[in-house]
Write an enzyme that holds these catalytic residues in place. Sequence first.
Site: not given
Length: 308
Positions: A125, A175
Amino acid sequence: MDFLHSVLLRALPLVPRSLIRRVAGRYIAGETREGLLRVVERLHAEEIRTTVDLLGENVETIQEAKGAADEYDRLLDCLQGKGPTPQVSVKLSLLGLRIDELLAESLLLRIVGRASRLGVGVFLDMEDSSTTDVTLRIYRRAREGFPSLGIAIQAYLRRSLRDVLDLLPLRPAVRVCKGIYNEPETLAFKDRQQIRESYVRLVELLLDGGAYPAIATHDAWLIERSLHLIRSRRVGAESHEFQMLLGVGEKLRPRIRAAGSFLRLYCPYGPDWYSYSLRRLKENPRMTGYIFKSVFTSKILDRGHLGA
Ligand code: FDA
């Protein structure tokens, strides 16, 4: 954001946790691994892929960081062989990044090593902008041994175009998300359309550079634009995917699947659900209004907090 919504947002921490828990339950896969695994299995049965995130961030002790890595080990054991491409998502600040970069890196390497032996994917992340450089640095080093390791990049950051161009020779799994943290205007675009344009540019670069974009959004406009880019370049289903958060954007799922793309849901779990729930509720004006209506129309009012 209108005035009433911004006032409600500031008052959100005063709402009793029990009410937040009830309303935000849709965003959390479970407080325990067992609860999480039930959700993951249900999603896999619906042919939806998953990426599992252990909730928590910014730990302050080595013990907490090691405890989180131990839980990832147990999680990986459970995810082995589950679904077509099991995956976990990891926040470096949960692995002690705020204490020591080397601690976070060594715990990440331990997790990624075990994950690759068990056939589970790993994505990093991206947290607030104070961690962007160090996250990219650790990502590059870790990726040398584990080329499938992925990383999130935030379209609202002005630097992201440069970061993606720098990463592109690695043909990485990236991402692309808009970005959730409150960043200053010097670092981040604030205008909705500018963020969207940055987002589209990043997806375009990744597709054209032969990388693997994971298109993480619930913005119908961005989904359509991305699908157009994918169609026009004849990019196959194995070379990209869409991602969404558990509990968000359900109505958009059929559109993605009808277009022939895979969808992966981000499934957070663990006892540390509170700050994640607040972040999700803050993105959802209808829900914040609903919470406050419940607070004032029911008898759950916690005068110890709200009355202060
Ligand atoms: P936007 O916020 O404009 O939302 C589009 C529409 O989606 C809204 O109009 C609403 O209808 C719906 N919606 C959005 N959020 C909702 C909610 N909470 N409840 C109900 N409806 C909602 N960020 C980050 O900084 N680092 C990261 O590593 C990640 N990782 C990540 C993984 C995945 C799989 C996703 C989907 C998102 C992230 N994010 C993230 C969060 C991301 O940056 C962003 O904050 C949210 O996805 C919301 O942005 P959208 O692109 O959905 O657009």
